[in-house]
Design a protein around this motif. Structure first.
Motif, PDB file in Angstrom:
ATOM      1  N   LEU A  69       0.817  -1.219   0.000  1.00  0.00           N
ATOM      2  CA  LEU A  69       0.000   0.000   0.000  1.00  0.00           C
ATOM      3  C   LEU A  69       0.853   1.272   0.000  1.00  0.00           C
ATOM      4  O   LEU A  69       0.490   2.274  -0.619  1.00  0.00           O
ATOM      5  CB  LEU A  69      -0.929   0.006   1.217  1.00  0.00           C
ATOM      6  N   SER A  70       1.952   1.231   0.714  1.00  0.00           N
ATOM      7  CA  SER A  70       2.785   2.433   0.788  1.00  0.00           C
ATOM      8  C   SER A  70       3.403   2.777  -0.555  1.00  0.00           C
ATOM      9  O   SER A  70       3.660   3.955  -0.846  1.00  0.00           O
ATOM     10  CB  SER A  70       3.880   2.239   1.834  1.00  0.00           C
ATOM     11  N   GLU A  71       3.643   1.761  -1.377  1.00  0.00           N
ATOM     12  CA  GLU A  71       4.196   2.035  -2.705  1.00  0.00           C
ATOM     13  C   GLU A  71       3.185   2.721  -3.617  1.00  0.00           C
ATOM     14  O   GLU A  71       3.570   3.349  -4.604  1.00  0.00           O
ATOM     15  CB  GLU A  71       4.660   0.731  -3.353  1.00  0.00           C
ATOM     16  N   ARG A  72       1.917   2.586  -3.291  1.00  0.00           N
ATOM     17  CA  ARG A  72       0.883   3.221  -4.110  1.00  0.00           C
ATOM     18  C   ARG A  72       0.665   4.684  -3.742  1.00  0.00           C
ATOM     19  O   ARG A  72      -0.050   5.398  -4.445  1.00  0.00           O
ATOM     20  CB  ARG A  72      -0.436   2.452  -3.968  1.00  0.00           C
ATOM     21  N   LEU A  73       1.227   5.092  -2.638  1.00  0.00           N
ATOM     22  CA  LEU A  73       1.059   6.479  -2.211  1.00  0.00           C
ATOM     23  C   LEU A  73       2.153   7.345  -2.819  1.00  0.00           C
ATOM     24  O   LEU A  73       3.315   6.938  -2.896  1.00  0.00           O
ATOM     25  CB  LEU A  73       1.101   6.585  -0.687  1.00  0.00           C
ATOM     26  N   ASP A  74       1.760   8.522  -3.229  1.00  0.00           N
ATOM     27  CA  ASP A  74       2.707   9.502  -3.768  1.00  0.00           C
ATOM     28  C   ASP A  74       3.179  10.385  -2.616  1.00  0.00           C
ATOM     29  O   ASP A  74       2.361  11.056  -1.969  1.00  0.00           O
ATOM     30  CB  ASP A  74       2.024  10.347  -4.837  1.00  0.00           C
ATOM     31  N   PRO A  75       4.455  10.368  -2.347  1.00  0.00           N
ATOM     32  CA  PRO A  75       4.928  11.189  -1.210  1.00  0.00           C
ATOM     33  C   PRO A  75       4.555  12.655  -1.331  1.00  0.00           C
ATOM     34  O   PRO A  75       4.249  13.308  -0.328  1.00  0.00           O
ATOM     35  CB  PRO A  75       6.452  10.990  -1.262  1.00  0.00           C
TER      36      PRO A  75
END
Lengths: 145, 397
Positions: A25-31
């Protein structure tokens, strides 16, 4: 701007120890896009967790002892958690002290590590974790409002 | 001052001579050398007298000569350059600046005032002597008497037309002469013209030293004010179209604004903007219903609001390094990190390792000590039994 479902799901997977799901899931978030909402979610969760553990009569000595306990859990945590910053963050959530001079990255970094330690110590089941996440989301949205 | 005049040269002549068409008699016909007509000198005197009688601001022959000197070109030379009477009229309509005449702001203001009735009253009132003088100019410039240049200016009505210009050339008319001049034509102009336009024109001329740009801006402003409301709305909120060095004033003051306004990115960004704002009703559904926050006491919420400014930081760095927090999360939860050996604690008692089969020095020493102890104790027991048996045998004896 408000906290999104993806940000909530990411933090819930992390606090539940579902690290594979958290990594996905964290990889799908754009920082750049989700950094603000995710930071608000962490801040809200940290405030709620500290309030649950220390607001009922906890002292500074209790805070100091707890930070030492968390840092003793692993050498990595001992290196990653600054005891002074951690104590100031907890006391600040309790309405004391100031953290204006603390680096922004250090603030959110320490908040996340202490948050997962506090939630792990509560031994919450799924229902308890969902309720905690709901409160965290409400506080995060309040920060963003 | 041709800036304020939008008419051609013929109209310019008409403007100056139409002020008092009924009061000024027509000058005598100028046909010098012809029987029955006055000579050039007489014609000139007659024209001067007619001008003086008609307006009160007439020019004497001396002033006419001064004007000719100021232009710097004799009438004969001017006539040679002009192929026709129309061309000579156009030349007379040139501005003082083009003739290198010194600029006098006050006189220019007076010239503006005098040109006003032409704009307001219209050319229909110009009938009479001025129109009649035009063909005479052409007739004379055609060369009926090319050799005589002394009185050529008599029939040329630009002596009256650019009255301000001639005053500029002569320099006789100063700033103080304007209010003192009991000129009826000027008075009538003041009554017929718009007060705003006259005062604005005077202000523009008096405050600016530039004889070229200031009247231009002034004319543009008047044109804009004269537009209808629809035209002004179409033209936008700007009242004046000012420019500096051919650059619009807005862009001259802020260079980046003009670049941004012309940029394609700006147009593209404007096209991408939604027609309506965000739907706040749907956004509100993303917010919590308040049940969670309602359960909190006011002290907790006040503490939270106090914290919100300082403890709320952007977590972009955490999302960039999310994998690094996995092992830390394992440690914080008391679980083994990924990739390490599983360590399971047992609840039962711990057992020591089994003894080794081979004897060690310690074992030997322990055996020796134990054997020595046992041998010692055995020997002492045997000795005691022997002593006791010896006592028994001795007692029986």
């Amino acid at each position: 701007m408000a906290v999104t479902d993806e940000q909530v799901a990411t933090l819930r997977a992390y606090l539940a120890g579902e690290f594979d799901e958290y990594e996905r899931l964290s990889e799908r978030l754009d920082p750049d896009v989700d950094g603000l909402g995710y930071g608000a979610l962490i801040a809200g969760g940290f405030f709620e967790a500290v309030d649950r553990r220390f607001a009922g009569g906890g002292t500074r000595a209790d805070v100091t002892e707890y930070i030492g306990d968390v840092r003793s859990r692993s050498e990595r945590l001992s290196e990653q958690i600054d005891p002074v910053v951690a104590e100031r963050l907890i006391m600040h959530s309790l309405g004391k002290n100031s953290i204006d001079d603390v680096d922004d990255k250090m603030v959110v970094h320490t908040q996340l590590l202490l948050l997962i330690a506090l939630i792990g110590d509560e031994q919450l089941d799924d229902a308890g974790l969902d309720k905690f996440i709901a409160t965290t989301r409400a506080l995060g949205n309040r920060l963003l409002s | 001052m041709d800036i304020d005049r939008t008419s051609d040269g013929t109209d310019a002549d008409t403007e100056t001579t139409e002020a008092q068409p009924d009061q000024r008699p027509a000058p005598p016909v100028d046909r010098p050398g012809t029987d029955g007509y006055a000579s050039r000198a007489e014609s000139r005197q007659g024209a001067a007298a007619a001008n003086e009688t008609g307006t009160g601001t007439s020019q004497t022959g001396e002033e006419i000569h001064r004007q000719e000197d100021a232009v710097g070109k004799p009438e004969s030379g001017r006539r040679a350059e002009n192929a026709s009477g129309t061309e000579s009229t156009e030349q007379r309509d040139q501005s003082p600046g083009s003739a290198n005449i010194p600029y006098d702001a006050t006189t220019l203001a007076e010239a503006d005032v005098r040109s006003a009735p032409g704009d307001s009253s219209g050319p229909s009132e110009d009938a009479g002597a001025p129109d009649a003088s035009v063909p005479e100019v052409g007739h004379q410039t055609d060369g009926s008497d090319p050799g005589d240049t002394s009185g050529s200016l008599v029939a040329v009505p630009d002596v009256r037309q650019p009255s301000g210009e001639s005053d500029v050339a002569s320099g006789d008319v100063g700033p103080s002469s304007i209010p003192d001049a009991p000129d009826e034509s000027v008075a009538s102009v003041d009554r017929s013209s718009e007060p705003e336009a006259v005062s604005a024109g005077d202000t523009e001329v008096d405050n600016r030293g530039d004889t070229e740009t200031a009247p231009e801006s002034f004319t543009m402003a008047l044109d804009h004010e004269d537009r209808s409301e629809e035209a002004q709305q179409e033209a936008g909120p700007w009242k004046y179209d000012l420019s500096v060095q051919d650059v619009p004033l807005e862009e001259f003051l802020d260079r980046t604004a003009g670049d941004y306004r012309r940029s394609d990115e700006r147009n593209a960004a404007a096209d991408d903007l939604p027609d309506e704002g965000p739907d706040w009703v749907e956004r509100r559904s993303d917010l919590p219903g308040g049940e969670e926050l309602r359960d909190m006491d006011s002290d907790k919420l006040s503490r939270f609001d106090k914290m919100r400014k300082s403890a709320f930081k952007k977590a972009d760095d955490i999302l960039d390094n999310s994998k690094e927090y996995i092992n830390s999360g394992h440690d914080a939860l008391g679980r083994p990190p990924i990739g390490s050996h599983m360590q399971v604690r047992q609840a039962g008692p711990e057992f020591t390792d089994a003894a080794h089969h081979s004897a060690t020095i310690g074992d030997l020493m322990t055996g020796v000590l134990v054997a020595g102890f046992l041998l010692g104790e055995g020997g002492r027991h045997i000795y005691r039994e022997l002593v006791r048996k010896g006592d028994d045998h001795g007692g029986h004896r």
